[in-house]
Design an enzyme around this catalytic site. Sequence first.
Site, short mmCIF file in Angstrom:
data_model
loop_
_atom_site.label_atom_id
_atom_site.label_comp_id
_atom_site.label_asym_id
_atom_site.label_seq_id
_atom_site.Cartn_x
_atom_site.Cartn_y
_atom_site.Cartn_z
N GLY A 26 0.91 -1.23 0.01
CA GLY A 26 0.06 -0.14 -0.03
C GLY A 26 0.91 1.17 -0.01
N SER A 27 0.41 2.56 0.67
CA SER A 27 0.98 3.52 0.70
C SER A 27 2.56 3.55 1.15
CB SER A 27 0.27 4.75 1.74
OG SER A 27 1.08 5.96 1.62
N ASP A 83 -3.32 -1.40 10.69
CA ASP A 83 -3.19 -1.87 12.00
C ASP A 83 -4.23 -2.91 12.52
OD1 ASP A 83 -1.21 0.02 12.63
OD2 ASP A 83 -2.60 1.65 13.47
N GLU A 84 -5.44 -2.80 12.17
CA GLU A 84 -6.61 -3.41 12.56
C GLU A 84 -6.57 -4.85 11.67
OE1 GLU A 84 -8.15 -0.89 8.97
OE2 GLU A 84 -7.02 -0.66 10.96
N HIS A 108 4.64 1.44 12.84
CA HIS A 108 3.68 2.05 13.76
C HIS A 108 3.68 0.84 14.96
CE1 HIS A 108 0.80 4.16 15.78
NE2 HIS A 108 -0.43 3.62 15.47
N GLY A 134 3.83 7.48 2.19
CA GLY A 134 4.60 6.80 1.30
C GLY A 134 4.93 7.41 -0.08
N ASP A 191 1.66 9.55 18.45
CA ASP A 191 0.75 9.32 16.86
C ASP A 191 -0.63 9.33 17.09
OD1 ASP A 191 1.45 8.71 13.93
OD2 ASP A 191 0.01 7.23 14.46
N GLU A 195 -3.08 12.67 16.09
CA GLU A 195 -4.23 12.33 15.22
C GLU A 195 -5.75 12.70 15.64
OE1 GLU A 195 -2.40 8.21 12.83
OE2 GLU A 195 -3.51 7.96 14.57
N GLU A 231 -9.11 28.17 2.81
CA GLU A 231 -7.81 29.08 3.12
C GLU A 231 -7.01 28.07 4.03
OE1 GLU A 231 -8.56 33.10 3.50
OE2 GLU A 231 -9.92 33.24 1.77
#
Length: 331
Positions: A26-27, A83-84, A108, A134, A191, A195, A231
């Site tokens: 993935g990423s 993660d899950e 992570h 990534g 982290d 978030e 903006e």
Amino acid sequence: MAKVYYDKDADLKVLKNKTIAVIGFGSQGHAQAQNLKESGLDVIVAEVEGTPNWDRAVKAGFKPMTAEAAAEQGDIIQMLIPDELQASVYKSVIAKHMKKGKTLMFSHGFNIHFHQIVPPASIDVIMVAPKGPGPMVRKMYEDGAGVPALIAIFQDASGKAKETALAYAKGIGGTKAGVFETTFREETETDLFGEQAVLCGGCTALVKAGFETLVEAGYQPEMAYFECMHELKLIVDLMYEKGIYGMRAAISNTAKYGDITVGPYLIDGGVKQKMKFVLDRIQNGSFAKEWITENQAGRPVFLALLKKDREHLIEKVGEKLRGMMPWLKKK
């Protein structure tokens, strides 16, 4: 202050004759796998056949395989799936292949820190976490530069875990920018807090609250969108490039005065107390337990809240206005 490591502190020879298995393309997976490969290292990739990421891996020159096959062949197993999903994939097909002398890696620390994955004591467990998405990790490497990264050691069975982490960080380009040493606990908790309290949860809630306040006061939704959402990028980009002080140097004195006088009124001690509560829930494992339970139940709350926000007026107005911005269409 944290110690910072650079190219001179890491040796790619540590990874010679080692097979690095990247679980997930993935990423982060696509960036790390390609960077490592172009650094002259032996890399294999695990993906699910028939998915876009499988096709993407093939296009990048890899021969993707199952996670179990990759875990069996790999000396270093880097977990780069969501993660899950990590715990179930680890328990079902990877754990059996975690023999003495191998290294289990993460970008992570969630599953290690919250004990969803409990590795055997005979292996090294490390983290290398680029502090960028990534695509940026890949682009900076291609440009001959790098994205700063974190390393952490959870288990050092071999006595060489830190050398491995630094070599891997060098392989993806991190040591060109600088690599900071941390712990799984510190990386995971900061982290999650960033978030929830600032980058995602705090920011989106603030934007919606500002938009709703203007609309409820009778202003046109389009004007509210421009001022409270559109903006935002200008200000965030200035902060990203120059810091808070540098951002203030680039805005009007009227905006500066509103910033330094009204900002602390809105984000006051009460908000900071709520932030401390959010941090407490992360530290004591309450958030992790809630998220794990939510996934086990099929994500009913998660999906309902996403649907509710997708139907918010700010999304409908924004979709229309963004359609009028040709520079976004080019992207």
